[in-house]
Design an enzyme around this catalytic site. Structure first.
Site, PDB file in Angstrom:
ATOM      1  N   VAL A 141       0.835  -1.200   0.000  1.00 30.05           N
ATOM      2  CA  VAL A 141       0.000   0.000   0.000  1.00 30.05           C
ATOM      3  C   VAL A 141       0.874   1.257   0.000  1.00 30.05           C
ATOM      4  O   VAL A 141       0.594   2.218  -0.713  1.00 30.05           O
ATOM      5  CB  VAL A 141      -0.982  -0.005   1.197  1.00 30.05           C
ATOM      6  N   CYS A 142       1.957   1.251   0.758  1.00 24.12           N
ATOM      7  CA  CYS A 142       2.857   2.406   0.816  1.00 24.12           C
ATOM      8  C   CYS A 142       3.492   2.669  -0.548  1.00 24.12           C
ATOM      9  O   CYS A 142       3.629   3.816  -0.974  1.00 24.12           O
ATOM     10  CB  CYS A 142       3.939   2.190   1.864  1.00 24.12           C
ATOM     11  N   SER A 143       3.879   1.612  -1.219  1.00 16.56           N
ATOM     12  CA  SER A 143       4.473   1.729  -2.545  1.00 16.56           C
ATOM     13  C   SER A 143       3.460   2.302  -3.539  1.00 16.56           C
ATOM     14  O   SER A 143       3.776   3.214  -4.307  1.00 16.56           O
ATOM     15  CB  SER A 143       4.971   0.359  -3.006  1.00 16.56           C
TER      16      SER A 143
END
Length: 164
Positions: A57-59
């Site tokens: 999700v961060c990517s």
């Protein structure tokens, strides 16, 4: 209440709200240079906060804001995490990220505490978005309730476009 993988977590610092003065902070960039909010004075700041750049999700979040940054005028996009600057730099190169700046709060957790996003139990930052206008006022805030979920990209981008 904020959760991480369904479990409640404690956030250190005070929750910020629209209209608050944006606290200055000290973080480091990928060249180990200290950066502050004041370093981006005169621009609207879209601050994208992620727990760890190397997660799915961060990517996705960081890549999305990198693409959107190309379309925004007078907006500096900053992604802040607790990752080491070396890991951020490697990730940035692998993903061809050129339109935003990755910053690390690992040294002192100064950003995390001042913006109320430091997860006490994990020493990670809770997923959140802050829009800071050119007068250092917060014009948009989203503390994502479940850290493993996405923020509302469209609302954040619209708020960045509306800020002055």
């Amino acid at each position: 209440m904020v959760t991480f993988a369904g479990k409640p977590v404690n956030l250190l610092g005070n929750e910020l709200k629209v209209g608050d003065e944006a606290p200055d902070f000290k973080v480091i960039n990928n060249d180990l240079e200290e950066k502050t909010l004041a370093d981006y004075h005169g621009k609207i700041r879209l601050i994208s906060v992620v727990p760890s750049i190397d997660t799915g999700v961060c990517s996705i979040q960081t890549n999305r804001f990198n693409e959107e940054a190309k379309k925004l005028e007078n907006v500096q996009v900053l992604t802040i995490s607790m990752d080491l600057p070396f890991a951020q730099k490697r990730w940035k190169e692998v993903n061809h990220v050129e339109s935003l700046e990755l910053l690390s709060d690992h040294r002192n957790a100064d950003f995390g505490e001042k913006y109320g996003v430091l997860i006490k139990e994990l020493r990670l930052l809770a997923r959140s978005i802050f829009i800071v206008d050119t007068n250092n006022k917060i014009t948009y805030v989203e503390y994502v309730n479940e850290v493993t979920e996405h923020p509302d990209y469209d609302k954040a981008l619209e708020a960045a476009k509306q800020a002055q």
